[in-house]
Motif scaffolding. Structure first.
Motif, PDB file in Angstrom:
ATOM      1  N   ALA A   1      -4.110   0.681  -4.363  1.00  0.00           N
ATOM      2  CA  ALA A   1      -3.947   0.300  -2.955  1.00  0.00           C
ATOM      3  C   ALA A   1      -3.254   1.441  -2.202  1.00  0.00           C
ATOM      4  CB  ALA A   1      -3.124  -0.974  -2.842  1.00  0.00           C
ATOM      5  N   TYR A   2      -3.938   2.010  -1.223  1.00  0.00           N
ATOM      6  CA  TYR A   2      -3.401   3.169  -0.514  1.00  0.00           C
ATOM      7  C   TYR A   2      -4.021   3.271   0.878  1.00  0.00           C
ATOM      8  CZ  TYR A   2      -7.911   5.471  -0.964  1.00  0.00           C
ATOM      9  OH  TYR A   2      -9.237   5.777  -0.843  1.00  0.00           O
ATOM     10  N   THR A   3      -3.368   4.058   1.729  1.00  0.00           N
ATOM     11  CA  THR A   3      -3.989   4.594   2.941  1.00  0.00           C
ATOM     12  C   THR A   3      -3.692   6.088   2.951  1.00  0.00           C
ATOM     13  OG1 THR A   3      -2.009   4.146   4.272  1.00  0.00           O
ATOM     14  CG2 THR A   3      -3.766   2.472   4.284  1.00  0.00           C
ATOM     15  N   LEU A   4      -4.596   6.850   3.537  1.00  0.00           N
ATOM     16  CA  LEU A   4      -4.444   8.304   3.609  1.00  0.00           C
ATOM     17  C   LEU A   4      -4.658   8.753   5.044  1.00  0.00           C
ATOM     18  CD1 LEU A   4      -4.206  11.191   2.442  1.00  0.00           C
ATOM     19  CD2 LEU A   4      -6.660  11.067   1.892  1.00  0.00           C
ATOM     20  N   SER A   5      -3.652   9.392   5.614  1.00  0.00           N
ATOM     21  CA  SER A   5      -3.735   9.946   6.963  1.00  0.00           C
ATOM     22  C   SER A   5      -3.838  11.462   6.856  1.00  0.00           C
ATOM     23  CB  SER A   5      -2.502   9.570   7.778  1.00  0.00           C
ATOM     24  OG  SER A   5      -2.380   8.160   7.884  1.00  0.00           O
ATOM     25  N   ILE A   6      -4.898  12.044   7.428  1.00  0.00           N
ATOM     26  CA  ILE A   6      -5.142  13.482   7.352  1.00  0.00           C
ATOM     27  C   ILE A   6      -4.963  14.079   8.742  1.00  0.00           C
ATOM     28  CG2 ILE A   6      -6.836  15.272   6.832  1.00  0.00           C
ATOM     29  CD1 ILE A   6      -8.063  13.357   4.786  1.00  0.00           C
TER      30      ILE A   6
ATOM     31  N   LEU B   1       4.692   7.374   6.713  1.00  0.00           N
ATOM     32  CA  LEU B   1       4.230   7.828   5.404  1.00  0.00           C
ATOM     33  C   LEU B   1       5.280   7.554   4.333  1.00  0.00           C
ATOM     34  CD1 LEU B   1       2.747  11.343   6.322  1.00  0.00           C
ATOM     35  CD2 LEU B   1       1.516   9.168   6.132  1.00  0.00           C
ATOM     36  N   ASP B   2       4.799   7.293   3.112  1.00  0.00           N
ATOM     37  CA  ASP B   2       5.676   7.205   1.943  1.00  0.00           C
ATOM     38  C   ASP B   2       5.706   8.522   1.177  1.00  0.00           C
ATOM     39  OD1 ASP B   2       6.298   4.400   2.246  1.00  0.00           O
ATOM     40  OD2 ASP B   2       4.258   3.982   1.542  1.00  0.00           O
ATOM     41  N   CYS B   3       4.565   9.203   1.122  1.00  0.00           N
ATOM     42  CA  CYS B   3       4.460  10.441   0.368  1.00  0.00           C
ATOM     43  C   CYS B   3       3.376  11.318   0.976  1.00  0.00           C
ATOM     44  CB  CYS B   3       4.169  10.173  -1.110  1.00  0.00           C
ATOM     45  SG  CYS B   3       2.667   9.201  -1.378  1.00  0.00           S
ATOM     46  N   PHE B   4       3.385  12.601   0.616  1.00  0.00           N
ATOM     47  CA  PHE B   4       2.336  13.490   1.109  1.00  0.00           C
ATOM     48  C   PHE B   4       1.789  14.310  -0.051  1.00  0.00           C
ATOM     49  CE2 PHE B   4       5.965  16.365   1.405  1.00  0.00           C
ATOM     50  CZ  PHE B   4       5.429  17.578   0.999  1.00  0.00           C
ATOM     51  N   ILE B   5       0.586  14.821   0.153  1.00  0.00           N
ATOM     52  CA  ILE B   5      -0.127  15.570  -0.871  1.00  0.00           C
ATOM     53  C   ILE B   5      -0.309  17.013  -0.427  1.00  0.00           C
ATOM     54  CG2 ILE B   5      -2.344  14.796   0.070  1.00  0.00           C
ATOM     55  CD1 ILE B   5      -1.655  15.534  -3.646  1.00  0.00           C
TER      56      ILE B   5
ATOM     57  N   ASN C   1       0.847  -1.194   0.000  1.00  0.00           N
ATOM     58  CA  ASN C   1       0.000   0.000   0.000  1.00  0.00           C
ATOM     59  C   ASN C   1       0.880   1.241   0.000  1.00  0.00           C
ATOM     60  OD1 ASN C   1      -2.639  -1.103   0.138  1.00  0.00           O
ATOM     61  ND2 ASN C   1      -2.309  -1.593   2.295  1.00  0.00           N
ATOM     62  N   LEU C   2       0.514   2.235  -0.813  1.00  0.00           N
ATOM     63  CA  LEU C   2       1.209   3.515  -0.765  1.00  0.00           C
ATOM     64  C   LEU C   2       0.607   4.321   0.386  1.00  0.00           C
ATOM     65  CD1 LEU C   2       3.431   5.060  -2.361  1.00  0.00           C
ATOM     66  CD2 LEU C   2       1.572   6.319  -3.452  1.00  0.00           C
ATOM     67  N   ARG C   3       1.442   4.736   1.322  1.00  0.00           N
ATOM     68  CA  ARG C   3       0.984   5.443   2.517  1.00  0.00           C
ATOM     69  C   ARG C   3       1.079   6.949   2.272  1.00  0.00           C
ATOM     70  NH1 ARG C   3       5.058   2.975   6.716  1.00  0.00           N
ATOM     71  NH2 ARG C   3       6.421   3.643   4.984  1.00  0.00           N
ATOM     72  N   ILE C   4      -0.078   7.568   2.064  1.00  0.00           N
ATOM     73  CA  ILE C   4      -0.167   8.996   1.712  1.00  0.00           C
ATOM     74  C   ILE C   4      -0.552   9.785   2.955  1.00  0.00           C
ATOM     75  CG2 ILE C   4      -1.223  10.675   0.155  1.00  0.00           C
ATOM     76  CD1 ILE C   4      -2.060   8.271  -1.613  1.00  0.00           C
ATOM     77  N   GLY C   5      -0.050  11.004   3.073  1.00  0.00           N
ATOM     78  CA  GLY C   5      -0.406  11.856   4.198  1.00  0.00           C
ATOM     79  C   GLY C   5      -0.723  13.280   3.773  1.00  0.00           C
ATOM     80  N   TYR C   6      -1.555  13.931   4.572  1.00  0.00           N
ATOM     81  CA  TYR C   6      -1.780  15.376   4.436  1.00  0.00           C
ATOM     82  C   TYR C   6      -1.641  15.970   5.827  1.00  0.00           C
ATOM     83  CZ  TYR C   6      -3.891  19.942   3.980  1.00  0.00           C
ATOM     84  OH  TYR C   6      -4.091  21.303   4.017  1.00  0.00           O
ATOM     85  N   VAL C   7      -0.827  17.021   5.952  1.00  0.00           N
ATOM     86  CA  VAL C   7      -0.638  17.704   7.231  1.00  0.00           C
ATOM     87  C   VAL C   7      -0.792  19.203   6.986  1.00  0.00           C
ATOM     88  CG1 VAL C   7       0.930  18.174   9.139  1.00  0.00           C
ATOM     89  CG2 VAL C   7       0.951  15.922   8.051  1.00  0.00           C
ATOM     90  N   GLY C   8      -1.794  19.813   7.627  1.00  0.00           N
ATOM     91  CA  GLY C   8      -2.000  21.250   7.449  1.00  0.00           C
ATOM     92  C   GLY C   8      -3.409  21.661   7.781  1.00  0.00           C
ATOM     93  N   ARG C   9      -3.708  22.929   7.502  1.00  0.00           N
ATOM     94  CA  ARG C   9      -5.058  23.449   7.745  1.00  0.00           C
ATOM     95  C   ARG C   9      -6.043  22.806   6.780  1.00  0.00           C
ATOM     96  NH1 ARG C   9      -2.374  28.151   7.788  1.00  0.00           N
ATOM     97  NH2 ARG C   9      -3.209  28.797   5.779  1.00  0.00           N
TER      98      ARG C   9
ATOM     99  N   VAL D   1      -3.003  11.788  -9.375  1.00  0.00           N
ATOM    100  CA  VAL D   1      -3.182  10.340  -9.293  1.00  0.00           C
ATOM    101  C   VAL D   1      -2.088   9.622 -10.084  1.00  0.00           C
ATOM    102  CG1 VAL D   1      -4.679   8.429 -10.001  1.00  0.00           C
ATOM    103  CG2 VAL D   1      -5.650  10.424  -8.825  1.00  0.00           C
ATOM    104  N   ALA D   2      -1.758  10.148 -11.254  1.00  0.00           N
ATOM    105  CA  ALA D   2      -0.707   9.536 -12.075  1.00  0.00           C
ATOM    106  C   ALA D   2       0.635   9.534 -11.336  1.00  0.00           C
ATOM    107  CB  ALA D   2      -0.581  10.279 -13.400  1.00  0.00           C
ATOM    108  N   ASN D   3       0.891  10.588 -10.562  1.00  0.00           N
ATOM    109  CA  ASN D   3       2.131  10.626  -9.776  1.00  0.00           C
ATOM    110  C   ASN D   3       2.142   9.539  -8.708  1.00  0.00           C
ATOM    111  OD1 ASN D   3       3.360  12.767 -11.118  1.00  0.00           O
ATOM    112  ND2 ASN D   3       2.421  14.315  -9.808  1.00  0.00           N
ATOM    113  N   PHE D   4       1.014   9.328  -8.041  1.00  0.00           N
ATOM    114  CA  PHE D   4       0.943   8.261  -7.047  1.00  0.00           C
ATOM    115  C   PHE D   4       1.143   6.892  -7.703  1.00  0.00           C
ATOM    116  CE2 PHE D   4      -1.804  11.343  -4.533  1.00  0.00           C
ATOM    117  CZ  PHE D   4      -0.797  11.616  -3.614  1.00  0.00           C
ATOM    118  N   GLU D   5       0.562   6.727  -8.880  1.00  0.00           N
ATOM    119  CA  GLU D   5       0.734   5.456  -9.591  1.00  0.00           C
ATOM    120  C   GLU D   5       2.205   5.211  -9.906  1.00  0.00           C
ATOM    121  OE1 GLU D   5      -2.817   4.193 -12.309  1.00  0.00           O
ATOM    122  OE2 GLU D   5      -2.409   6.310 -12.702  1.00  0.00           O
ATOM    123  N   ARG D   6       2.917   6.251 -10.306  1.00  0.00           N
ATOM    124  CA  ARG D   6       4.338   6.093 -10.603  1.00  0.00           C
ATOM    125  C   ARG D   6       5.117   5.651  -9.376  1.00  0.00           C
ATOM    126  NH1 ARG D   6       7.484  10.775 -13.305  1.00  0.00           N
ATOM    127  NH2 ARG D   6       9.038   9.098 -13.264  1.00  0.00           N
ATOM    128  N   LEU D   7       4.830   6.276  -8.230  1.00  0.00           N
ATOM    129  CA  LEU D   7       5.560   5.932  -7.011  1.00  0.00           C
ATOM    130  C   LEU D   7       5.313   4.483  -6.596  1.00  0.00           C
ATOM    131  CD1 LEU D   7       5.038   9.181  -4.890  1.00  0.00           C
ATOM    132  CD2 LEU D   7       7.112   8.449  -6.100  1.00  0.00           C
TER     133      LEU D   7
END
Length: 440
Positions: free
Chosen positions: A216-221, A263-267, A184-192, A321-327
């Motif tokens: 396949a992903y998880t997203l932590s906000i 996390l692997d990446c953030f948005i 799973n690609l572990r995505i995160g967002y940190v901010g307002r 989305v294409a960037n996440f697919e590449r990673l």
């Protein structure tokens, strides 16, 4: 012992955020560098709650600026009283517009402190107000080279009065290894969690598209904000499936210990940014940025496409989305970007470097003669029915005081304004055009 005093003026409605983190750090660190720091908090009748701010930051030296009368004359009188009581060497406005007028008035009528302005995001109304008060600004601290250029070229501030100091980041306490990927690609967002400056609702179609293609992903906000409830409601199906988690606000220590390492990446979908804090904190932990090509990205050179990050046009969900697919598809790419991200945050981008730069900027400000020039005459909207009936703001305030009445506002921004409110659409377009031309 500190030999000088700085009064930092801020609204109290937001207790957490990027600017609040900077204020918190300055309050703790400047005394170690020769500056006594006092935080002046704007108090309102409904939204600006000084006691709530103090509970969130119990170890800060704070003073209340009583704006509960609800009018501009009432706010200016309260600000003037606080400045005269504390006798600071420098007053910093951290998104408290009335400080501009109060200190400018004092400069023309009695001994007054120097005046510093914080501009931490490329938002037209902040730049417009900086140009209004350019003759009385002794120091302008901005976040990034684009803002510095705009303050000098568009606002007309002296270049030796403008300094760019990025938001601070601390280095990880534990060793960090580049990411190698997994199931799973572990995505995160940190901010307002706000739309106007963060475009946080772009996350909704992004997540839905990931589901459509079976990614396949998880997203932590992580964060709070005015769009938090809306965002959570839109993503409730994914929350129930365990794909998306809302973690609320996290202190810096929690981010470093339990969020970034997982996390692997953030948005980041923002339309404009300076030198971001949370993104750089993530990078120093090896988290790969997937960020919009916001205004300021090219100038600051923090996020370099294909070197330490992947970028996409603002609002282009398909490209994100294409960037996440590449990673997920190219583990070597993920590893290389992660490795370069770790190495990117050094020098003035570190916590110590940023705090030293603030102290040095304040010291230089005291070495320059104070700027005392013509103050703008503002045609601001009236406060309440009495001024709309023709009474001057001062007479209307005296009558309210006699009757024991207060003007109650419907939102935090009118209770303690962050700007003059005089920016027109044409001028806002001109300011944004400057950014586009500067970046190209």
């Amino acid at each position: 012992m500190p030999k000088n005093t700085v009064l930092i003026c801020s609204p109290s409605y937001a207790v957490r955020g990027g600017v609040e983190s900077i204020i918190n750090d300055l309050s703790h660190e400047l005394p170690k560098r020769g500056w006594n720091a006092v935080l002046g908090l704007g108090k309102g009748s409904r939204f600006n709650d000084v006691e709530a701010y103090r509970r969130a930051h119990p170890d800060l030296a704070t003073v209340e600026i009583d704006g509960t009368k609800g009018t501009r004359p009432g706010r200016l009188k309260a600000l003037t009283r606080v400045v005269e009581d504390i006798h600071p060497d420098i007053v910093i406005s951290a998104r408290l517009f009335d400080a501009c007028e109060a200190v400018s008035f004092l400069k023309h009528h009695r001994r007054a402190p120097r005046f510093a302005l914080m501009v931490r995001g490329y938002e037209p109304h902040y730049l417009f107000d900086a140009r209004l008060y350019k003759n009385n600004i002794d120091l302008c601290v901005v976040d990034g080279n684009l803002l510095a250029a705009a303050c000098v070229t568009w606002c007309g501030l002296d270049s030796d009065r403008v300094v760019s100091i990025p938001g601070r980041i601390r280095l990880p306490k534990a060793p960090v290894k580049p990411r190698t990927g997994g199931n799973n690609l572990r995505i995160g967002y940190v901010g307002r969690l706000t739309q106007s400056d963060k475009r946080v609702l772009d996350i909704v179609p992004l997540v839905r598209r990931l589901d459509e293609i079976g990614f396949a992903y998880t997203l932590s906000i992580v964060g709070e904000g005015s769009q938090g409830s809306e965002l959570r409601g839109c993503l409730m199906p994914q929350v129930l499936e365990g794909k998306v988690s809302f973690l609320g606000w996290k202190q810096n220590e929690e981010l470093y210990e339990s969020v970034y390492p997982g996390l692997d990446c953030f948005i980041n979908c923002s339309p404009s940014e300076g030198v971001t804090i949370s993104g750089r904190e993530a990078m120093v932990h090896g988290v790969v940025p997937v960020v919009s090509r916001f205004i300021g990205l090219k100038t600051e050179g923090q996020y370099l496409h294909e070197f330490n990050s992947l970028t996409f046009p603002v609002g282009d969900v398909e490209a994100a989305v294409a960037n996440f697919e590449r990673l997920a598809r190219e583990p070597r790419l993920l590893f290389r970007l992660s490795e370069n991200a770790i190495r990117s945050q050094t020098g003035r981008y570190t916590f110590t470097g940023a705090m030293d730069a603030w102290a040095e900027a304040l010291d230089r400000c005291m070495e320059h003669p104070p700027r005392v020039g013509p103050a703008p005459i503002l045609s601001l909207p009236t406060d309440g029915r009495l001024t709309r009936m023709g009474l001057s703001p001062e007479k209307a305030q005296r009558l309210r005081d006699l009757l024991g009445r207060r003007h109650v506002h419907s939102d935090a921004g009118s209770e303690w304004p962050t700007g003059s409110g005089l920016l027109t659409e044409d001028v806002a377009t001109e300011i944004m055009r400057f950014a586009a031309e500067y970046e190209n």
